[in-house]
Design a protein around this motif. Sequence first.
Motif, short mmCIF file in Angstrom:
data_model
loop_
_atom_site.label_atom_id
_atom_site.label_comp_id
_atom_site.label_asym_id
_atom_site.label_seq_id
_atom_site.Cartn_x
_atom_site.Cartn_y
_atom_site.Cartn_z
N ARG A 114 58.53 70.40 40.60
CA ARG A 114 57.72 69.20 40.87
C ARG A 114 58.30 68.37 42.00
O ARG A 114 57.55 67.71 42.74
CB ARG A 114 57.58 68.35 39.60
CG ARG A 114 56.50 68.86 38.66
CD ARG A 114 56.12 67.79 37.63
NE ARG A 114 57.23 67.44 36.77
CZ ARG A 114 57.51 68.05 35.63
NH1 ARG A 114 56.76 69.06 35.22
NH2 ARG A 114 58.53 67.66 34.90
N ALA A 115 59.61 68.37 42.14
CA ALA A 115 60.23 67.62 43.23
C ALA A 115 59.74 68.13 44.58
O ALA A 115 59.44 67.35 45.49
CB ALA A 115 61.75 67.71 43.13
N PHE A 116 59.63 69.45 44.72
CA PHE A 116 59.10 70.04 45.95
C PHE A 116 57.60 69.76 46.09
O PHE A 116 57.11 69.45 47.18
CB PHE A 116 59.34 71.56 45.96
CG PHE A 116 60.77 71.95 46.16
CD1 PHE A 116 61.26 72.23 47.44
CD2 PHE A 116 61.65 72.06 45.09
CE1 PHE A 116 62.58 72.60 47.64
CE2 PHE A 116 62.96 72.44 45.27
CZ PHE A 116 63.44 72.70 46.55
N GLU A 117 56.88 69.86 44.98
CA GLU A 117 55.43 69.66 45.01
C GLU A 117 55.06 68.24 45.43
O GLU A 117 54.01 68.02 46.04
CB GLU A 117 54.83 69.99 43.65
CG GLU A 117 54.90 71.47 43.32
CD GLU A 117 54.66 71.77 41.84
OE1 GLU A 117 54.46 70.79 41.06
OE2 GLU A 117 54.67 72.96 41.47
N MET A 118 55.91 67.27 45.10
CA MET A 118 55.65 65.89 45.51
C MET A 118 55.61 65.74 47.02
O MET A 118 55.01 64.81 47.54
CB MET A 118 56.72 64.96 44.92
CG MET A 118 56.67 64.83 43.41
SD MET A 118 55.18 63.97 42.82
CE MET A 118 55.55 62.30 43.38
N ARG A 119 56.25 66.67 47.73
CA ARG A 119 56.22 66.67 49.19
C ARG A 119 55.13 67.57 49.76
O ARG A 119 55.04 67.75 50.97
CB ARG A 119 57.57 67.14 49.74
CG ARG A 119 58.65 66.09 49.76
CD ARG A 119 59.71 66.47 50.79
NE ARG A 119 60.76 65.49 50.90
CZ ARG A 119 61.61 65.43 51.93
NH1 ARG A 119 61.50 66.31 52.93
NH2 ARG A 119 62.55 64.52 51.98
N GLY A 120 54.36 68.18 48.86
CA GLY A 120 53.35 69.12 49.32
C GLY A 120 53.92 70.48 49.65
O GLY A 120 53.32 71.25 50.40
N TRP A 121 55.06 70.79 49.04
CA TRP A 121 55.74 72.06 49.31
C TRP A 121 55.68 72.97 48.07
O TRP A 121 55.58 72.49 46.94
CB TRP A 121 57.20 71.83 49.66
CG TRP A 121 57.43 71.16 50.98
CD1 TRP A 121 56.51 70.98 51.98
CD2 TRP A 121 58.66 70.60 51.44
NE1 TRP A 121 57.10 70.33 53.04
CE2 TRP A 121 58.41 70.08 52.74
CE3 TRP A 121 59.93 70.48 50.90
CZ2 TRP A 121 59.40 69.46 53.48
CZ3 TRP A 121 60.92 69.86 51.63
CH2 TRP A 121 60.66 69.36 52.91
N LYS A 122 55.79 74.24 48.32
CA LYS A 122 55.86 75.23 47.24
C LYS A 122 57.09 76.09 47.45
O LYS A 122 57.15 76.87 48.39
CB LYS A 122 54.60 76.11 47.23
CG LYS A 122 54.59 77.17 46.13
CD LYS A 122 53.29 77.96 46.12
CE LYS A 122 53.16 78.85 47.34
NZ LYS A 122 51.94 79.70 47.28
N PRO A 123 58.10 75.96 46.58
CA PRO A 123 59.27 76.83 46.71
C PRO A 123 58.91 78.26 46.33
O PRO A 123 58.10 78.50 45.43
CB PRO A 123 60.29 76.23 45.73
CG PRO A 123 59.47 75.48 44.74
CD PRO A 123 58.23 75.02 45.45
#
Length: 439
Positions: A114-123
């Motif tokens: 979710r930390a990555f998703e908050m930036r619009g990123w997908k690990p």
Amino acid sequence: MASRRIDDVECIVPDQSGVARGKLMPASKFFTGRVMNMPESIFYQTITGDYPQLADVAKLDSADGDLQFNPDFSTLCIVPWEDEPTAQVIHDAFHRDGRPVELAPRHVLRRVQRAFEMRGWKPVVAPEIEFYLVKPNTDPDYPLEPPIGRSGRAETGRKSFSISAVNEFDPLFDDIYDYSEAQGLAIDTLIHEEGAAQMEINLRHGIPLELADQVFLFKRTIREAALKHNIYATFMAKPIAHEPGSAMHIHQSIIDEETGRNVFSNEDGDPTPEFFSFIAGLQEYLPAVMCMLAPYVNSYRRLARFTAAPINIHWGYDNRTVGIRIPPSKPEARRVENRVPSSDANPYLAIAASLACGWLGIENGLTPSEPIKGSARHLPYDLPRGLLEAVAAFEECEPLREVFGDTFVTVYAAIKQEEFETFMRVISPWEREHLLLNV
């Protein structure tokens, strides 16, 4: 389920060690909508079945009340090695009021995602899992040995990437592939590693939670397939003293969900500041998450100088002697390989820990050291040498507490300390050999 005439459903939950806990239900009962309940203590049980003293830990139910477990139907699949038609489904843990259980490994990994998703990123991750095939060993006092292959002989010496050495166990690997296909698990490649009867399976890249689920199911699948052939498959980090250890390397990248672009590469193909900060985050925080990447006393036996295992947090381009390797690739496939985790690690926690380190590097704009050229095996140790040292570093790292939450850090550290105390009650052959009559 009906078309496959499923009789039973294995309702499973990965615990802190990556062990499958849960219940077996008749299929008819499973679909009545009855909720599965189990005590919260399954998430602070040690690998030996003991429990640490957690009376002072906040937010834990001192009465050890039931948690509610809901099925994640995206994980529903066949259990191909069972004689009767059986399905399995991984469950998520919730409190009675609907809150996710922050101790549950799947929720720990989701929290990092979710930390990555908050930036619009997908690990994106791609694990590589090493393991040994060994003769059945029912007496823990005896060392493990390679199994007998189809030639009637056990392996000796190094046989890295040997096709003939893999062919020794073709019937077993045929079953592994068949079992994997039946469960929808995607194997990328299978190779023979350095050790005698040591193998490695590489998985295709994907979303972290889905790949952690696959590793969790793969471990179980490989063990079950091996047992069918009267062989043990072990994911111990260092099962045989004179053989190399087993790792779980994790390849990592980040995709911008809006553009589909690899965040580690500019439009012109050059590496981005985020790429270098991700590396720097691994360098800064890997020592503090070692108890998640190398979770047992045995794990640290793998980290020996002048072996394939890294002992430091240096990085380099296509350099297998460092902890952080940058594989050769096109810009769109630029990724970072974390070579530190051992194969005994819980895949959910190892992937969460590795991604969290990179995330903190990006968040804080960290800068990495210069890349290492040539061998780094002669350089000093950067990683903890033992479990207690690793646990202390984990507990003292405030940025990691913010990422994982105080409760998880405190409980996980207590589990590892309890496991160490259990280990200390065992007298080893080394002690009897060198101390019995000499001191």
